[in-house]
Design a protein around this motif. Structure first.
Motif, PDB file in Angstrom:
ATOM      1  N   MET A  95      23.371  47.150  58.451  1.00 39.63           N
ATOM      2  CA  MET A  95      23.765  48.559  58.545  1.00 39.63           C
ATOM      3  C   MET A  95      25.055  48.815  57.768  1.00 39.63           C
ATOM      4  SD  MET A  95      22.741  49.600  62.437  1.00 39.63           S
ATOM      5  CE  MET A  95      23.675  48.265  63.165  1.00 39.63           C
ATOM      6  N   TYR A  96      25.977  47.845  57.792  1.00 35.09           N
ATOM      7  CA  TYR A  96      27.189  47.999  56.991  1.00 35.09           C
ATOM      8  C   TYR A  96      26.839  48.072  55.508  1.00 35.09           C
ATOM      9  CZ  TYR A  96      29.257  46.181  61.326  1.00 35.09           C
ATOM     10  OH  TYR A  96      29.611  45.974  62.633  1.00 35.09           O
ATOM     11  N   ASP A  97      25.830  47.292  55.107  1.00 34.30           N
ATOM     12  CA  ASP A  97      25.437  47.288  53.700  1.00 34.30           C
ATOM     13  C   ASP A  97      24.889  48.650  53.282  1.00 34.30           C
ATOM     14  OD1 ASP A  97      24.808  45.713  51.173  1.00 34.30           O
ATOM     15  OD2 ASP A  97      22.821  46.484  51.690  1.00 34.30           O
ATOM     16  N   VAL A  98      24.176  49.325  54.186  1.00 28.54           N
ATOM     17  CA  VAL A  98      23.668  50.658  53.869  1.00 28.54           C
ATOM     18  C   VAL A  98      24.825  51.603  53.548  1.00 28.54           C
ATOM     19  CG1 VAL A  98      22.457  52.685  54.777  1.00 28.54           C
ATOM     20  CG2 VAL A  98      21.556  50.390  55.225  1.00 28.54           C
ATOM     21  N   SER A  99      25.844  51.622  54.409  1.00 27.12           N
ATOM     22  CA  SER A  99      26.998  52.496  54.170  1.00 27.12           C
ATOM     23  C   SER A  99      27.757  52.088  52.915  1.00 27.12           C
ATOM     24  CB  SER A  99      27.940  52.453  55.381  1.00 27.12           C
ATOM     25  OG  SER A  99      27.391  53.149  56.475  1.00 27.12           O
ATOM     26  N   TRP A 100      27.851  50.800  52.683  1.00 29.46           N
ATOM     27  CA  TRP A 100      28.548  50.297  51.501  1.00 29.46           C
ATOM     28  C   TRP A 100      27.832  50.738  50.223  1.00 29.46           C
ATOM     29  CZ3 TRP A 100      29.689  44.374  50.511  1.00 29.46           C
ATOM     30  CH2 TRP A 100      30.650  44.262  49.504  1.00 29.46           C
ATOM     31  N   GLU A 101      26.507  50.616  50.215  1.00 22.07           N
ATOM     32  CA  GLU A 101      25.735  51.034  49.052  1.00 22.07           C
ATOM     33  C   GLU A 101      25.847  52.544  48.830  1.00 22.07           C
ATOM     34  OE1 GLU A 101      23.383  48.871  46.801  1.00 22.07           O
ATOM     35  OE2 GLU A 101      25.358  48.120  47.425  1.00 22.07           O
ATOM     36  N   LEU A 102      25.810  53.321  49.892  1.00 21.16           N
ATOM     37  CA  LEU A 102      25.967  54.768  49.757  1.00 21.16           C
ATOM     38  C   LEU A 102      27.350  55.122  49.237  1.00 21.16           C
ATOM     39  CD1 LEU A 102      24.186  55.982  53.019  1.00 21.16           C
ATOM     40  CD2 LEU A 102      23.341  56.202  50.669  1.00 21.16           C
ATOM     41  N   GLU A 103      28.359  54.362  49.677  1.00 24.31           N
ATOM     42  CA  GLU A 103      29.721  54.579  49.197  1.00 24.31           C
ATOM     43  C   GLU A 103      29.802  54.390  47.689  1.00 24.31           C
ATOM     44  OE1 GLU A 103      34.039  52.327  49.472  1.00 24.31           O
ATOM     45  OE2 GLU A 103      32.558  51.979  51.042  1.00 24.31           O
ATOM     46  N   LYS A 104      29.012  53.449  47.172  1.00 27.26           N
ATOM     47  CA  LYS A 104      29.003  53.163  45.732  1.00 27.26           C
ATOM     48  C   LYS A 104      27.988  54.029  44.981  1.00 27.26           C
ATOM     49  CE  LYS A 104      28.324  48.763  46.599  1.00 27.26           C
ATOM     50  NZ  LYS A 104      28.136  47.300  46.465  1.00 27.26           N
ATOM     51  N   ASN A 105      27.389  55.001  45.704  1.00 28.84           N
ATOM     52  CA  ASN A 105      26.360  55.870  45.119  1.00 28.84           C
ATOM     53  C   ASN A 105      25.150  55.084  44.633  1.00 28.84           C
ATOM     54  OD1 ASN A 105      27.650  58.420  45.478  1.00 28.84           O
ATOM     55  ND2 ASN A 105      29.036  57.913  43.782  1.00 28.84           N
ATOM     56  N   HIS A 106      24.826  54.008  45.344  1.00 28.64           N
ATOM     57  CA  HIS A 106      23.621  53.236  45.082  1.00 28.64           C
ATOM     58  C   HIS A 106      22.546  53.620  46.098  1.00 28.64           C
ATOM     59  CE1 HIS A 106      26.152  49.801  43.083  1.00 28.64           C
ATOM     60  NE2 HIS A 106      26.174  50.923  42.400  1.00 28.64           N
ATOM     61  N   GLU A 107      21.318  53.251  45.812  1.00 27.31           N
ATOM     62  CA  GLU A 107      20.224  53.493  46.741  1.00 27.31           C
ATOM     63  C   GLU A 107      20.051  52.265  47.634  1.00 27.31           C
ATOM     64  OE1 GLU A 107      17.362  55.343  48.819  1.00 27.31           O
ATOM     65  OE2 GLU A 107      18.559  56.259  47.220  1.00 27.31           O
ATOM     66  N   PRO A 108      20.330  52.369  48.935  1.00 24.87           N
ATOM     67  CA  PRO A 108      20.180  51.207  49.827  1.00 24.87           C
ATOM     68  C   PRO A 108      18.721  50.783  49.940  1.00 24.87           C
ATOM     69  CG  PRO A 108      21.485  52.946  50.867  1.00 24.87           C
ATOM     70  CD  PRO A 108      20.838  53.549  49.656  1.00 24.87           C
ATOM     71  N   THR A 109      18.489  49.491  50.002  1.00 18.31           N
ATOM     72  CA  THR A 109      17.140  48.961  50.188  1.00 18.31           C
ATOM     73  C   THR A 109      17.194  47.853  51.237  1.00 18.31           C
ATOM     74  OG1 THR A 109      17.361  47.264  48.464  1.00 18.31           O
ATOM     75  CG2 THR A 109      16.544  49.441  47.790  1.00 18.31           C
ATOM     76  N   LEU A 110      16.069  47.620  51.887  1.00 17.77           N
ATOM     77  CA  LEU A 110      16.001  46.552  52.868  1.00 17.77           C
ATOM     78  C   LEU A 110      16.224  45.195  52.206  1.00 17.77           C
ATOM     79  CD1 LEU A 110      15.485  45.752  55.799  1.00 17.77           C
ATOM     80  CD2 LEU A 110      13.030  45.702  55.276  1.00 17.77           C
ATOM     81  N   ARG A 111      15.717  45.037  50.992  1.00 17.99           N
ATOM     82  CA  ARG A 111      15.896  43.777  50.273  1.00 17.99           C
ATOM     83  C   ARG A 111      17.366  43.495  50.022  1.00 17.99           C
ATOM     84  NH1 ARG A 111      13.398  42.296  44.260  1.00 17.99           N
ATOM     85  NH2 ARG A 111      14.229  40.154  44.178  1.00 17.99           N
ATOM     86  N   HIS A 112      18.120  44.523  49.621  1.00 19.52           N
ATOM     87  CA  HIS A 112      19.554  44.328  49.376  1.00 19.52           C
ATOM     88  C   HIS A 112      20.279  44.023  50.673  1.00 19.52           C
ATOM     89  CE1 HIS A 112      23.718  45.215  48.162  1.00 19.52           C
ATOM     90  NE2 HIS A 112      23.300  44.962  46.933  1.00 19.52           N
ATOM     91  N   CYS A 113      19.859  44.654  51.763  1.00 16.12           N
ATOM     92  CA  CYS A 113      20.469  44.370  53.068  1.00 16.12           C
ATOM     93  C   CYS A 113      20.298  42.893  53.431  1.00 16.12           C
ATOM     94  CB  CYS A 113      19.833  45.237  54.151  1.00 16.12           C
ATOM     95  SG  CYS A 113      20.229  46.992  54.051  1.00 16.12           S
ATOM     96  N   VAL A 114      19.100  42.379  53.213  1.00 12.03           N
ATOM     97  CA  VAL A 114      18.826  40.974  53.539  1.00 12.03           C
ATOM     98  C   VAL A 114      19.639  40.045  52.649  1.00 12.03           C
ATOM     99  CG1 VAL A 114      17.036  39.198  53.596  1.00 12.03           C
ATOM    100  CG2 VAL A 114      16.536  41.496  54.435  1.00 12.03           C
ATOM    101  N   LYS A 115      19.764  40.381  51.351  1.00 14.09           N
ATOM    102  CA  LYS A 115      20.553  39.557  50.439  1.00 14.09           C
ATOM    103  C   LYS A 115      22.011  39.505  50.854  1.00 14.09           C
ATOM    104  CE  LYS A 115      20.071  39.976  46.038  1.00 14.09           C
ATOM    105  NZ  LYS A 115      19.957  40.607  44.695  1.00 14.09           N
ATOM    106  N   THR A 116      22.500  40.601  51.462  1.00 17.57           N
ATOM    107  CA  THR A 116      23.892  40.650  51.894  1.00 17.57           C
ATOM    108  C   THR A 116      24.193  39.591  52.944  1.00 17.57           C
ATOM    109  OG1 THR A 116      23.972  43.022  51.444  1.00 17.57           O
ATOM    110  CG2 THR A 116      25.663  42.161  52.897  1.00 17.57           C
ATOM    111  N   LEU A 117      23.181  39.206  53.717  1.00 18.57           N
ATOM    112  CA  LEU A 117      23.384  38.250  54.795  1.00 18.57           C
ATOM    113  C   LEU A 117      23.858  36.892  54.283  1.00 18.57           C
ATOM    114  CD1 LEU A 117      20.240  38.975  57.001  1.00 18.57           C
ATOM    115  CD2 LEU A 117      22.511  40.016  57.112  1.00 18.57           C
ATOM    116  N   LYS A 118      23.650  36.617  53.006  1.00 13.75           N
ATOM    117  CA  LYS A 118      24.029  35.321  52.454  1.00 13.75           C
ATOM    118  C   LYS A 118      25.447  35.299  51.901  1.00 13.75           C
ATOM    119  CE  LYS A 118      20.546  35.273  49.600  1.00 13.75           C
ATOM    120  NZ  LYS A 118      19.582  34.831  48.552  1.00 13.75           N
ATOM    121  N   ARG A 119      26.147  36.449  51.937  1.00 10.80           N
ATOM    122  CA  ARG A 119      27.461  36.523  51.304  1.00 10.80           C
ATOM    123  C   ARG A 119      28.475  35.591  51.965  1.00 10.80           C
ATOM    124  NH1 ARG A 119      29.239  40.256  47.981  1.00 10.80           N
ATOM    125  NH2 ARG A 119      31.268  40.324  49.008  1.00 10.80           N
ATOM    126  N   ASN A 120      28.507  35.556  53.269  1.00 13.79           N
ATOM    127  CA  ASN A 120      29.494  34.742  53.983  1.00 13.79           C
ATOM    128  C   ASN A 120      28.843  34.170  55.242  1.00 13.79           C
ATOM    129  OD1 ASN A 120      31.905  33.560  54.685  1.00 13.79           O
ATOM    130  ND2 ASN A 120      33.074  35.455  54.836  1.00 13.79           N
TER     131      ASN A 120
END
Length: 264
Positions: A95-120
């Protein structure tokens, strides 16, 4: 204070053998309300993912209740809660990734949300384990309070009142403790890719510096949870994503960044 733990201006600990503390901003009592307004904007811009994550949050407690009713084994609650405390931070990160992507004017996707889980992931697992330990300890204390109730006493409100009062007080203390260590820890870990100690100390410093606004934010979260339970978890479908989005905006509005960031 020892030479190994010097506090520099702007609430930053720069010379520590344990961890760094990222500086925080000074909040006002209006800030938590502004985070909610920004969260509503995120939910309206991304209704599909909002509904998806909301349904997951509503399904988890419902499944726990169903398991108890089907098996008649109330101890199933314990492993179910443990599992949720481990995967909860990762679900929140989506859910944080959704807001982060919107902040950057990107289109949030479920795939990107899942990829975010590997960051840390390593430190996020550490946070999940820490929350799990606190939850297990909380449950053990609750069991102890229940065991102290005399079996020969009638289970009426007057007799139960002292135990309900003690249980409520202990629950409130543990709830504040969990909030104190986790309010913004997950967003810090996700975006900054710092170690867990740094994220925890940064979160604690931000709460201690902004006691009034952060207690208001804690009350808003508690109210959302109570509404969710009062509506038999249906309220979680909307309220939990809203709290997730607002937490991200709270993190951006509270923890100092290298450059000024705005999302209005």
């Amino acid at each position: 204070m020892s030479d190994h733990f010097k506090i520099t201006p702007h609430n930053a600990i720069s010379d520590s053998d344990i961890a760094r503390v990222i500086p925080c901003k000074k909040l006002t009592m209006n800030d938590p309300i502004r985070w909610l307004a920004l969260a509503l904007k995120d939910a309206s811009r991304e209704p599909g993912l909002t509904l998806f994550f909301g349904l997951i949050f509503a399904a988890i407690p419902w499944l726990i209740i169903e398991l108890v009713q089907l098996t008649g084994w109330h101890l199933v609650i314990m492993p179910a809660i443990v599992c949720f405390m481990l995967i909860g931070p990762f679900l929140a990160a989506c859910m944080y990734d959704v807001s982060w992507e919107l902040e950057k004017n990107h289109e949030p996707t479920l795939r990107h949300c899942v990829k975010t889980l590997k960051r840390n992931a390593l430190n996020e697992w550490g946070l999940g384990i820490l929350l799990m330990i606190l939850m297990i300890f909380w449950l053990r204390v609750a069991s102890l309070i229940h065991a102290l109730y005399p079996q020969y006493m009638d289970a009426n409100f007057i007799n139960l009142l002292p135990f309900l009062a003690v249980g409520t007080l202990v629950g409130a203390v543990f709830t504040l403790l969990v909030f104190f260590v986790s309010a913004f820890t997950q967003p810090i870990l996700m975006e900054r890719k710092v170690d867990l100690a740094t994220a925890l100390l940064t979160n604690m410093n931000a709460i201690w510096t902004n006691k009034g606004p952060m207690m208001l934010w804690a009350f808003i979260i508690m109210l959302a949870v109570l509404i969710g339970f009062a509506t038999w978890f249906v309220g979680f479908i909307f309220l939990m994503p809203l709290i997730g989005y607002a937490t991200w905006h709270g993190y951006i509005g509270t923890i100092e960044t290298k450059r000024e960031r705005h999302y209005e």
